[in-house]
Design a protein around this motif. Structure first.
Motif, PDB file in Angstrom:
ATOM      1  N   GLN B 126       0.834  -1.203   0.000  1.00 18.39           N
ATOM      2  CA  GLN B 126       0.000   0.000   0.000  1.00 18.39           C
ATOM      3  C   GLN B 126       0.861   1.243   0.000  1.00 18.39           C
ATOM      4  OE1 GLN B 126      -3.309   0.052   2.901  1.00 18.39           O
ATOM      5  NE2 GLN B 126      -2.692  -2.069   3.258  1.00 18.39           N
ATOM      6  N   SER B 127       2.107   1.087   0.435  1.00 15.94           N
ATOM      7  CA  SER B 127       2.970   2.249   0.583  1.00 15.94           C
ATOM      8  C   SER B 127       4.028   2.324  -0.516  1.00 15.94           C
ATOM      9  CB  SER B 127       3.641   2.189   1.947  1.00 15.94           C
ATOM     10  OG  SER B 127       4.345   3.343   2.204  1.00 15.94           O
ATOM     11  N   ASP B 128       4.598   1.208  -0.883  1.00 15.84           N
ATOM     12  CA  ASP B 128       5.707   1.204  -1.825  1.00 15.84           C
ATOM     13  C   ASP B 128       5.250   1.452  -3.257  1.00 15.84           C
ATOM     14  OD1 ASP B 128       7.387  -1.132  -3.679  1.00 15.84           O
ATOM     15  OD2 ASP B 128       8.454   0.544  -2.756  1.00 15.84           O
ATOM     16  N   LYS B 129       6.047   2.218  -3.998  1.00 10.85           N
ATOM     17  CA  LYS B 129       5.663   2.593  -5.358  1.00 10.85           C
ATOM     18  C   LYS B 129       5.509   1.368  -6.252  1.00 10.85           C
ATOM     19  CE  LYS B 129       7.049   5.877  -8.875  1.00 10.85           C
ATOM     20  NZ  LYS B 129       7.099   5.191 -10.174  1.00 10.85           N
ATOM     21  N   THR B 130       6.514   0.487  -6.220  1.00 12.31           N
ATOM     22  CA  THR B 130       6.422  -0.713  -7.055  1.00 12.31           C
ATOM     23  C   THR B 130       5.259  -1.584  -6.593  1.00 12.31           C
ATOM     24  OG1 THR B 130       8.820  -0.663  -6.941  1.00 12.31           O
ATOM     25  CG2 THR B 130       7.839  -2.468  -8.152  1.00 12.31           C
ATOM     26  N   GLY B 131       5.105  -1.671  -5.294  1.00 13.06           N
ATOM     27  CA  GLY B 131       4.006  -2.458  -4.758  1.00 13.06           C
ATOM     28  C   GLY B 131       2.664  -1.935  -5.241  1.00 13.06           C
ATOM     29  N   ARG B 132       2.530  -0.603  -5.218  1.00 12.84           N
ATOM     30  CA  ARG B 132       1.254  -0.022  -5.644  1.00 12.84           C
ATOM     31  C   ARG B 132       0.995  -0.273  -7.117  1.00 12.84           C
ATOM     32  NH1 ARG B 132       1.907   5.338  -5.120  1.00 12.84           N
ATOM     33  NH2 ARG B 132       3.680   5.376  -3.717  1.00 12.84           N
ATOM     34  N   GLN B 133       2.059  -0.369  -7.887  1.00 11.55           N
ATOM     35  CA  GLN B 133       1.864  -0.642  -9.304  1.00 11.55           C
ATOM     36  C   GLN B 133       1.514  -2.101  -9.531  1.00 11.55           C
ATOM     37  OE1 GLN B 133       4.930   1.600 -11.977  1.00 11.55           O
ATOM     38  NE2 GLN B 133       5.660   1.724  -9.892  1.00 11.55           N
ATOM     39  N   LEU B 134       2.005  -2.952  -8.642  1.00  9.88           N
ATOM     40  CA  LEU B 134       1.735  -4.381  -8.762  1.00  9.88           C
ATOM     41  C   LEU B 134       0.328  -4.753  -8.327  1.00  9.88           C
ATOM     42  CD1 LEU B 134       4.782  -6.454  -7.471  1.00  9.88           C
ATOM     43  CD2 LEU B 134       3.668  -6.620  -9.688  1.00  9.88           C
ATOM     44  N   MET B 135      -0.137  -4.111  -7.247  1.00 10.82           N
ATOM     45  CA  MET B 135      -1.398  -4.555  -6.639  1.00 10.82           C
ATOM     46  C   MET B 135      -2.577  -4.688  -7.589  1.00 10.82           C
ATOM     47  SD  MET B 135      -0.753  -5.674  -3.875  1.00 10.82           S
ATOM     48  CE  MET B 135      -2.107  -6.039  -2.779  1.00 10.82           C
ATOM     49  N   PRO B 136      -2.752  -3.731  -8.516  1.00 15.62           N
ATOM     50  CA  PRO B 136      -3.879  -3.916  -9.442  1.00 15.62           C
ATOM     51  C   PRO B 136      -3.786  -5.208 -10.237  1.00 15.62           C
ATOM     52  CG  PRO B 136      -2.986  -1.700  -9.641  1.00 15.62           C
ATOM     53  CD  PRO B 136      -2.069  -2.457  -8.739  1.00 15.62           C
ATOM     54  N   LEU B 137      -2.563  -5.738 -10.373  1.00 17.58           N
ATOM     55  CA  LEU B 137      -2.396  -6.970 -11.132  1.00 17.58           C
ATOM     56  C   LEU B 137      -2.567  -8.214 -10.260  1.00 17.58           C
ATOM     57  CD1 LEU B 137       0.772  -6.086 -13.235  1.00 17.58           C
ATOM     58  CD2 LEU B 137      -1.597  -6.016 -13.976  1.00 17.58           C
ATOM     59  N   VAL B 138      -2.669  -8.015  -8.957  1.00 20.94           N
ATOM     60  CA  VAL B 138      -2.744  -9.166  -8.065  1.00 20.94           C
ATOM     61  C   VAL B 138      -4.198  -9.603  -7.907  1.00 20.94           C
ATOM     62  CG1 VAL B 138      -2.412  -9.951  -5.689  1.00 20.94           C
ATOM     63  CG2 VAL B 138      -0.645  -8.598  -6.815  1.00 20.94           C
ATOM     64  N   ALA B 139      -4.452 -10.820  -8.312  1.00 28.22           N
ATOM     65  CA  ALA B 139      -5.816 -11.332  -8.157  1.00 28.22           C
ATOM     66  C   ALA B 139      -6.047 -11.761  -6.721  1.00 28.22           C
ATOM     67  CB  ALA B 139      -6.040 -12.503  -9.109  1.00 28.22           C
ATOM     68  N   SER B 140      -5.043 -12.459  -6.157  1.00 26.93           N
ATOM     69  CA  SER B 140      -5.195 -12.873  -4.764  1.00 26.93           C
ATOM     70  C   SER B 140      -3.855 -13.270  -4.188  1.00 26.93           C
ATOM     71  CB  SER B 140      -6.141 -14.071  -4.662  1.00 26.93           C
ATOM     72  OG  SER B 140      -5.538 -15.188  -5.293  1.00 26.93           O
ATOM     73  N   MET B 141      -3.773 -13.225  -2.837  1.00 19.20           N
ATOM     74  CA  MET B 141      -2.593 -13.750  -2.150  1.00 19.20           C
ATOM     75  C   MET B 141      -3.125 -14.797  -1.178  1.00 19.20           C
ATOM     76  SD  MET B 141       0.264 -10.916  -1.505  1.00 19.20           S
ATOM     77  CE  MET B 141      -0.400  -9.369  -1.024  1.00 19.20           C
ATOM     78  N   ASP B 142      -2.779 -16.069  -1.437  1.00 17.81           N
ATOM     79  CA  ASP B 142      -3.379 -17.131  -0.616  1.00 17.81           C
ATOM     80  C   ASP B 142      -2.357 -17.827   0.253  1.00 17.81           C
ATOM     81  OD1 ASP B 142      -4.650 -17.845  -3.789  1.00 17.81           O
ATOM     82  OD2 ASP B 142      -5.719 -16.717  -2.233  1.00 17.81           O
ATOM     83  N   VAL B 143      -2.759 -18.092   1.485  1.00 16.86           N
ATOM     84  CA  VAL B 143      -1.934 -18.902   2.382  1.00 16.86           C
ATOM     85  C   VAL B 143      -2.255 -20.366   2.122  1.00 16.86           C
ATOM     86  CG1 VAL B 143      -1.478 -19.501   4.782  1.00 16.86           C
ATOM     87  CG2 VAL B 143      -1.944 -17.116   4.148  1.00 16.86           C
ATOM     88  N   VAL B 144      -1.249 -21.133   1.705  1.00 14.48           N
ATOM     89  CA  VAL B 144      -1.494 -22.549   1.394  1.00 14.48           C
ATOM     90  C   VAL B 144      -1.364 -23.377   2.657  1.00 14.48           C
ATOM     91  CG1 VAL B 144      -0.584 -24.527   0.140  1.00 14.48           C
ATOM     92  CG2 VAL B 144      -0.734 -22.288  -0.981  1.00 14.48           C
ATOM     93  N   ASP B 145      -0.260 -23.195   3.370  1.00 12.48           N
ATOM     94  CA  ASP B 145      -0.150 -23.792   4.699  1.00 12.48           C
ATOM     95  C   ASP B 145       0.769 -22.916   5.521  1.00 12.48           C
ATOM     96  OD1 ASP B 145       1.892 -26.258   3.119  1.00 12.48           O
ATOM     97  OD2 ASP B 145       2.615 -24.542   4.297  1.00 12.48           O
ATOM     98  N   ASP B 146       1.174 -23.381   6.676  1.00 15.76           N
ATOM     99  CA  ASP B 146       1.970 -22.535   7.551  1.00 15.76           C
ATOM    100  C   ASP B 146       3.259 -22.040   6.914  1.00 15.76           C
ATOM    101  OD1 ASP B 146       1.340 -23.733  10.962  1.00 15.76           O
ATOM    102  OD2 ASP B 146       0.348 -22.274   9.666  1.00 15.76           O
ATOM    103  N   LYS B 147       3.771 -22.774   5.926  1.00 17.16           N
ATOM    104  CA  LYS B 147       5.048 -22.360   5.344  1.00 17.16           C
ATOM    105  C   LYS B 147       4.958 -21.986   3.876  1.00 17.16           C
ATOM    106  CE  LYS B 147       8.803 -24.475   7.122  1.00 17.16           C
ATOM    107  NZ  LYS B 147       9.669 -25.582   7.344  1.00 17.16           N
ATOM    108  N   THR B 148       3.796 -22.017   3.346  1.00 14.48           N
ATOM    109  CA  THR B 148       3.694 -21.741   1.906  1.00 14.48           C
ATOM    110  C   THR B 148       2.594 -20.741   1.617  1.00 14.48           C
ATOM    111  OG1 THR B 148       4.024 -24.124   1.762  1.00 14.48           O
ATOM    112  CG2 THR B 148       3.817 -22.929  -0.313  1.00 14.48           C
ATOM    113  N   PHE B 149       2.839 -19.858   0.666  1.00  9.21           N
ATOM    114  CA  PHE B 149       1.782 -18.971   0.213  1.00  9.21           C
ATOM    115  C   PHE B 149       1.960 -18.680  -1.270  1.00  9.21           C
ATOM    116  CE2 PHE B 149       3.971 -14.872  -0.223  1.00  9.21           C
ATOM    117  CZ  PHE B 149       5.109 -15.061   0.552  1.00  9.21           C
TER     118      PHE B 149
END
Lengths: 313, 534, 298
Positions: B126-149
């Protein structure tokens, strides 16, 4: 007299209030956005707006002032905008070095200057008198940071007798406290020695010209006894006055010394917080300073009338 | 301490060898037993402790101490796993799956989980410039298990570079509860999983910051390389001390009162070089890029020819010489995205590197410049760029510009910069700023690549081609394609005067010869350093 | 700011007697050789400052990075600074700015100070109000004032002057008020009042003239301390715009090179110190001369 003192103490309230309002407005109307320094060059307008809202900076001036005022009356000076530390804690942790420096400077200056001034008065008009006065004036003709650098270069770097910088509180050992405070004290004292010496000289001279001194001499008292027992006591008043004023001056005068010798004191804190527009911190500091100035000025005025009965309020 | 040196005691006070030795032992016994402490003077003071809220370098350096990153960049500019054990990218380039390595723990003892990473990335984005440019392209961020996402995108993009970049808001991992702090609010809980722990009770904002070794940290096995690799801590404590005066800082180092200075002021380098006890070294080989922007909304820089005239008039060599002095620490460079870097280019460098006053005068005549004042904002209380506006003013005046150099403190400058009005009403024509090279090295991170008019970064140029090219870069599939787009971007940006680079500056650190294992890195790091005892 | 150390030297605790001063004492004091030397020094500096443009010096603002930090040479008598500018030229041109700041601050502090001080000393009601306002003004740090002014009107000689003068003038008010307070109860003032002298005449003819001497002395100290304060403001980064060659700027810019090229500070510092010294000696001499008790002794 008592009534006068009480009236003065009551008068403190409107003064502090006026100062608070004045500084509050001065700060808010000066360009500079605390949200910007928090978030940095790269923040977007939305981010800044959010931060400002969180800091309460988007409300009207009057509302902000009321909120702050209310807090202060409850003894809470708020939190620093940038570090999130309570203002009272920040001021508290940095008052030590400034106080130590101020007190040691006054002590050292007085110990050196009063005898110098008295000596000068005694040997008035001679070469010695002129030399002492000129020499002491030299002390405050040079900007403090130059004196500071020169002292560091000589005593810390070339001779290695003393540390270059830093502050060690007395709890960490008195020797460390002393060695770290010595050079800054000397640097700052060079200015005050001149001031106090010249006041001492002129007030002793004034007293020496008084009739009662002539009488004392006529009684056959030695010159030395005349000096010590009669002149000095009467000359003490202006000296004490100037020392009292110096205390107030020192608080504003230590900025450079604290920078050069890296003492984490209030002088530097004022400069840093103003440059960073850390509003609660600046406001808290100025409240503190105004109380100090008021206290010192009240004491001086009371001393005036105590020692000079001609002055009535 | 230099002044408690045994030799000095012997010669100065004639104590004799045994006497001196006894005195030293007594002094040391008298002092409490010391943990191995590294005393450091950083380039500026630390007050803000939230590395998402602010991109300040001090806060970033602090974050590297107590937090760890998912990925990191090594000395070959390659992305390496750090907290991640491995990652997988799907064939269509739209799904990234990260697996954390074993043994990662927060400072309070709880294990690091994938959900912590997801929350941290979301706050960061939400704060970083590159991050903000990426977010519109992100469909989802999913937690698969305790060590994987997983991060699932709608179009392929370089997530690795974004998450692994060393500066300009790197992505640090924090516990979920901390990462859920709203992004406009500073965090108050400083639990991390990094090689050091933050000693909050000894923290004095603007004065001193204390870190202690995190004994539960499990470093990677590789050798350290930039901010990647194994982070093995060989000291017990690190103390950061803030000093206001550069001369005192160097003297303190010479006197042995501090062990390490992050940035030696350029003109004091000879003092360090002449000491046999000190090492002078450029640890950050990337360095800094000063740059400037025009205010394209108002006269005279709303006129393209006038902008070009200014660019021809300004010459890098004199500016850098005045700002830095020693050529060892600067180089002229006409590449918007940095020299000797993936997206370097020399297109139109002749416009901006040398000072060509004749060409500038000709362009001004062609543009019928009417003497409209050029206001340059000059921040007088920051060292890194304070000489630049002064030299620029002189160069522009030589070409015939009517220049007003306005001095003010940094905060006022930041405020003035937001003013879009004409100079007479508090506006400006040119402002100068400095970035770390890692923050400008590609079109996505570089703040200068912003030309969408009213919504653009300060200067508000309107050059739709710039925006289009940047969007193309974001979704480009191959490196050669990206390089080509970057070259085109440089061409347009310099032609239109969107953001102009002023070369590259490197800074040197200085430290006592007692220290070994100091790691070269774009951000100063304190793992791997060993301190020899007195 | 440490401005007021010097200004205090002038006034605290001194209450001169109120008799007519013999002019010969003044002239007598001023003819001693140290004072003559101080006057001469000051005259030379002022002259150099006023004729800076006619002396054929290098351009004090001309930047030449190739020549930076070169030491003393035939071409550059004082060497060059970090921008390659000629230091001698900057010091001499700087004299003008620094002297203007000194004199300007003295005047800006003395005149309002005199007016308010007389009113505060004479009218009891006004005393309370005015002095409390002075307390308040002293609490505002100069740096805040400096930044606020600069931000509003842009950094210039005027803003620096105001920022230095404002914290200074409460002390003048205090001094004048103290004087008036002790004068107020003198017999001849009582006599004048009972004669029905209008207040304005009383003030102008009896009270104000007795403040002139200490004020002049105070003024010389303010002059000196203002020049030093300017150096401190430049040190903090909120002084005159850096391209201007004031002594404060030259010294503050040179501080970084103290151990590498000490002459960058020492030479302008010498000029500053000599000027301050001269002004202070003149102030001392004037006080000695104008204080009738001293005058009688000589």
């Amino acid at each position: 007299m008592l009534r006068y003192i009480l009236k003065r103490i009551l008068a403190t309230v409107p003064v502090v209030l006026t100062v608070a309002v004045l500084v509050f407005c001065l700060l808010r109307l000066t360009p500079g956005d605390p949200a910007l320094i928090l978030a940095g060059d790269a923040a977007t307008e939305t981010q800044l707006a959010q931060i400002r809202e969180h800091m309460g900076l988007d409300r009207s001036l009057a509302t902000q002032f009321m909120l702050w005022g209310g807090q202060v009356l409850q003894g809470d000076l708020g939190t620093s905008l940038h570090s999130g530390t309570p203002v009272t804690a920040m001021i508290g942790s940095r008052v030590g070095p400034s106080l130590a420096l101020a007190l040691s400077t006054i002590l050292l200056s007085t110990l050196i200057a009063v005898p110098l001034g008295v000596f000068s008065a005694w040997r008035r008009g001679t070469r010695a008198d002129r030399a002492v006065m000129a020499f002491s004036v030299l002390g405050f003709s040079v900007p403090i940071f130059v004196t500071g650098y020169a002292l560091i270069l000589l005593f810390a770097m070339k001779l290695g007798w003393l540390p270059v910088q830093g502050y060690k509180s007395p709890s960490a050992g008195l020797v460390a406290f002393g060695t770290h405070l010595l050079l800054p004290t000397i640097a700052l004292s060079t200015g005050f020695v001149a001031l106090i010496a010249r006041i001492a000289r002129s007030s002793v001279l004034e007293v020496m010209g008084e009739d009662f001194i002539r009488t004392a001499r006529a009684k056959g008292i030695t010159e030395r006894a005349v000096m010590m027992a009669h002149a000095l006591r009467n000359a003490a008043v202006p000296i004490i006055t100037v020392i009292g004023v110096s205390i107030a001056l020192l608080i504003s005068g230590v900025v450079v010394t604290e920078s050069v010798f890296n003492l984490p004191g209030l002088g530097r804190l004022v400069v840093e917080s103003v440059l960073a527009r850390d509003y609660p911190l600046i406001q808290g500091l100025i409240l503190l300073f105004s109380l100090v100035y008021i206290g010192v000025n009240l004491t001086i005025d009371v001393l005036y009338s105590v020692f000079d009965p001609r002055i009535r309020y | 301490m230099a002044y408690l040196n045994a030799e000095r005691l012997e010669t100065r006070y004639g104590l004799g060898r045994i006497g001196a030795a006894l005195a030293c032992v007594a002094a040391m016994a008298w002092a409490p037993a010391q943990a191995e402490t590294l005393t450091v003077v950083m380039a500026s003071k630390l007050t803000v402790l939230d590395p998402v809220l602010t991109a300040s370098h001090q806060t970033r350096n602090h974050a590297y101490m107590i937090y760890d990153t998912l990925l990191a960049t090594d000395a070959d500019n390659k992305i390496q796993p750090q907290m991640a054990d491995k990652w997988e990218i799907s064939a269509d380039g739209k799904t990234y799956t990260f697996t954390l390595r074993d043994g990662l723990k927060w400072h309070d003892g709880t294990p690091v989980k994938a959900e912590d990473c997801v929350a941290s990335i979301q706050r960061w984005a939400q704060s970083d410039k590159t991050g903000r440019q990426l977010m519109p392209l992100v469909a989802s961020m999913d937690v698969v298990d305790d060590k994987t996402f997983k991060i699932v995108l709608t179009a392929p993009a370089d997530v690795l570079a974004a998450l692994g970049k060393p500066s300009g808001l790197p992505s640090f991992m924090m516990p979920k509860r901390v990462a859920q702090t709203p992004v406009a609010q500073a965090i108050t809980d400083y639990t991390g999983s990094g090689p050091f722990k933050f000693v909050q009770k000894e923290f004095q904002p603007g004065v001193k910051t204390v870190y202690e070794k995190n004994t539960d940290y499990v470093p990677r096995k590789e050798a350290p390389s930039w901010t990647a690799g194994g982070k093995v801590v060989n000291v017990d404590r690190v103390e950061w001390v803030a000093m206001a005066d550069p001369m005192t800082t160097v003297n303190a180092l010479l006197g042995g009162e501090v062990d390490y200075i992050e940035t030696v002021p350029f003109d004091l380098v000879p003092m360090v070089k002449s000491s046999p006890d000190l090492t002078l070294r450029i640890l950050d080989k990337m360095g800094y890029q000063p740059m400037y922007r025009f205010n394209q909304l108002n006269a005279p820089f709303d006129n393209k020819l006038v902008r070009q005239a200014a660019m021809y008039a300004v010459g890098q060599d004199d500016i850098l010489k005045a700002q830095v002095g020693d050529p060892e620490f600067f180089k002229t460079c006409g590449a918007v995205f940095g020299c000797n870097l993936p997206y370097s280019s020399n297109t139109r460098a002749d416009m901006i590197v040398p000072s060509n006053v004749e060409k500038a005068k000709a362009l001004l005549k062609e543009a019928k410049y009417d003497g409209a004042p050029v206001v340059i904002l000059h921040a007088t209380d920051i060292a890194m760029a304070s000489a630049i506006p002064v030299v620029m003013a002189q160069q522009l005046r030589q070409a015939g510009f009517n220049v007003q150099l306005q001095a003010m403190d940094f905060m006022t400058m930041l405020s003035r910069r937001a003013n879009r009005d004409v100079p007479a009403k508090g506006g400006w024509s040119i402002f100068v700023t400095t970035w770390h090279v890692s923050e400008i090295m590609d079109p996505l991170r570089n703040y200068g690549v912003s030309a969408n008019g009213e919504k653009a970064w300060f200067g508000w140029p309107t050059v739709p081609q710039v925006e289009a090219l940047r969007d193309k870069f974001l979704v480009a599939a191959t490196e050669p394609e990206r390089k080509q787009i970057a070259e085109q971007l440089q061409d347009v940006m310099l032609d239109e005067g969107v953001a102009i680079t002023l070369g590259q500056i490197e800074t040197a650190a200085a430290y006592s010869k007692k220290l070994s294992g100091v790691v070269e890195s774009p951000a100063p790091v304190f793992w791997n350093i060993k301190k020899a005892s007195e | 700011m440490s401005t007021s150390i010097h200004s205090i030297a002038g006034g605290a605790g001194i209450t001169p007697a109120i008799r007519k001063r013999p002019r010969s004492a003044l002239v007598r004091t001023l003819s001693t050789w140290p004072v003559m030397a101080a006057l001469a020094m000051l005259a030379v500096i002022v002259l150099a400052a006023m004729s800076a443009n006619l002396l054929g010096l290098a351009d004090p603002m001309s930047i030449n990075p190739m020549e930076r930090l070169k030491g003393i040479s035939a071409e550059h008598w004082f060497g060059t600074d970090a921008y390659g500018r000629d230091v001698l030229s900057r010091v001499i041109h700087g004299a003008r700015i620094s002297l203007m700041i000194g004199a300007g601050t003295a005047i800006a502090a003395l005149i309002p100070g005199l007016v308010l001080g007389v009113i505060a000393g004479y009218f009891r009601a006004a005393d309370m109000v005015i002095m409390r306002i002075m307390d308040g003004i002293m609490s505002v740090p100069s740096i805040l004032l400096a930044i606020a002014l600069v931000a509003v009107t842009g950094a210039s000689l005027l803003t620096v002057l105001i920022a230095i003068a404002v914290p200074e003038f409460p002390r003048v008010v205090r001094l004048v008020r103290g004087l008036i307070l002790s004068l107020r109860d003198e017999p001849y003032v009582e006599a004048a009042i009972s004669l029905g002298t209008p207040t304005r005449v009383l003030m102008m003819r009896h009270l104000v003239p007795n403040t002139v001497a200490p004020l002049i002395v105070q003024g010389t100290f303010i002059f000196a301390s203002a020049m030093l304060s300017e150096a401190i403001m430049s040190f903090l980064g909120v002084g005159m715009p850096p391209e201007f060659p004031s002594w404060g700027n030259v010294i503050a810019e040179g501080r970084m090179y103290f151990q590498v090229r000490p002459e960058l500070i020492l030479l302008p510092g010498l000029f500053l110190a000599l000027t301050v010294l001269s002004v202070n000696m003149l102030g001392d001499a004037m006080r000695d001369a104008l204080d009738p008790k001293m005058a009688r002794r000589v």
